[in-house]
Design an enzyme around this catalytic site. Structure first.
Site, short mmCIF file in Angstrom:
data_model
loop_
_atom_site.label_atom_id
_atom_site.label_comp_id
_atom_site.label_asym_id
_atom_site.label_seq_id
_atom_site.Cartn_x
_atom_site.Cartn_y
_atom_site.Cartn_z
CB SER A 35 18.21 40.86 40.27
OG SER A 35 19.58 40.15 40.28
CG ASP A 88 20.63 43.89 51.09
OD1 ASP A 88 20.13 43.76 49.78
OD2 ASP A 88 20.93 44.99 51.62
CB ALA A 90 26.03 40.34 48.90
N GLY A 102 26.36 47.25 46.74
CA GLY A 102 26.35 48.42 45.96
C GLY A 102 26.28 48.59 44.27
N GLY A 104 24.03 47.79 42.63
CA GLY A 104 22.77 48.39 42.02
C GLY A 104 22.86 49.82 42.49
CD GLU A 110 21.75 47.72 48.92
OE1 GLU A 110 21.07 47.15 47.92
OE2 GLU A 110 22.66 47.92 49.00
C1 5RP Z 1 22.47 46.93 45.28
C2 5RP Z 1 23.22 45.62 45.89
C3 5RP Z 1 22.63 44.27 45.45
O1 5RP Z 1 22.26 43.86 46.89
C4 5RP Z 1 23.64 43.59 44.94
O2 5RP Z 1 24.28 44.34 43.93
C5 5RP Z 1 23.34 42.23 44.59
O3 5RP Z 1 22.35 42.38 43.41
P1 5RP Z 1 21.87 41.18 42.69
O4 5RP Z 1 20.82 40.37 43.68
O5 5RP Z 1 20.84 41.72 41.54
O6 5RP Z 1 22.82 40.35 42.03
O7 5RP Z 1 24.05 45.86 46.89
O8 5RP Z 1 23.04 48.06 45.74
#
Ligand code: 5RP
Length: 231
Positions: A35, A88, A90, A102, A104, A110
């Site tokens: 997100s 990216d 995290a 991970g 998501g 990634e």
């Molecule tokens: C997906 C990931 C995302 O980068 C991680 O979960 C962070 O997500 P968000 O920005 O929605 O908090 O590693 O596999």
């Protein structure tokens, strides 16, 4: 209808938009997932509409969908072997820039995208900063065949692994694998744990991203901070 954003959403938006300032025309960019990355993609789309020329390699089908929605030109590893930059998100970031990723379920793609970028910028909200990794259950991508055995082996390392389930269905990654969310509580030596897990038959990849990150942008109230790495 107007969407009401909470402070974490606002921080993610700020970090994502800030990351777009690092993109230059001509670059090939690794597009992370999550997100926070959504806001980076949205801003990148605006810059492209204003004349910026870039190409992106998406790290998940969801990111690919967003990139298409925002008119970001896409490419893949058959046409380019080295990315200029990857952006990216995290789930946890420690002071040494070790990451848990991970949440998501896109950790494998990634990691491939992030590993082949000259520079990796991680964008997070304040809640992701921790002194030690481990509170967030570590996602481990495993082969579906015999996942129960792999899970038992991981449990021997002191974790409580949980097969990821979404809406009553086993979650299947973009690569056709399962995810075990492994509660360790504390991960004092992320590199050692990553190596131990990678040696297990059935484990495809871990959500530990070690020695990969160049810059961490943290969205906080009204500003974005660049984190200083502890050596
Ligand atoms: C997906 C990931 C995302 O980068 C991680 O979960 C962070 O997500 P968000 O920005 O929605 O908090 O590693 O596999």
């Amino acid at each position: 209808m107007k969407t009401i954003m909470n402070s974490s959403d606002l921080q993610k938006k700020a970090a994502g938009e800030k990351a777009a300032e690092f993109v230059r025309s001509g670059m090939t960019i690794g597009l992370g997932s999550g997100s926070t990355v959504f806001w980076f993609l949205k801003r990148l789309g605006e810059l492209i509409n204003a004349g910026l020329t870039v190409r992106g390699v998406p790290s998940s089908l969801r990111t690919e969908g967003w990139a298409r929605e925002f008119n970001i030109p896409l490419t893949d590893f058959s046409k380019t072997q080295l990315l200029d930059l990857a952006i990216d998100g995290a789930d946890e970031v420690d002071p040494y820039f070790n990451l848990t990723k991970g949440g998501g379920g896109s950790l494998l793609r990634e990691k491939i995208v992030d590993a082949y970028a000259k520079k990796l910028i991680i964008i997070v909200d304040e809640s992701k900063l921790v002194n030690q990794l481990g509170k967030f259950p570590l996602p481990v991508e495993v082969v579906p065949f015999g996942w129960e055995l792999t899970s038992n082996r991981i449990a021997e390392l002191g974790a409580i692994p949980q097969l990821r389930v979404n809406d009553g269905e086993i979650f299947v990654s973009n690569n056709g694998n399962y995810i075990l969310d492994c509660q360790f509580e504390k991960i004092p030596n992320p590199k050692e744990l990553h190596n131990q897990l990678k040696q297990m038959t059935g484990v495809v990849e871990t959500g530990l991203f070690i020695d990969m990150t160049d810059l961490v942008l943290v969205g906080s109230t009204g500003k974005v901070d660049s984190l200083k790495k502890k050596e």
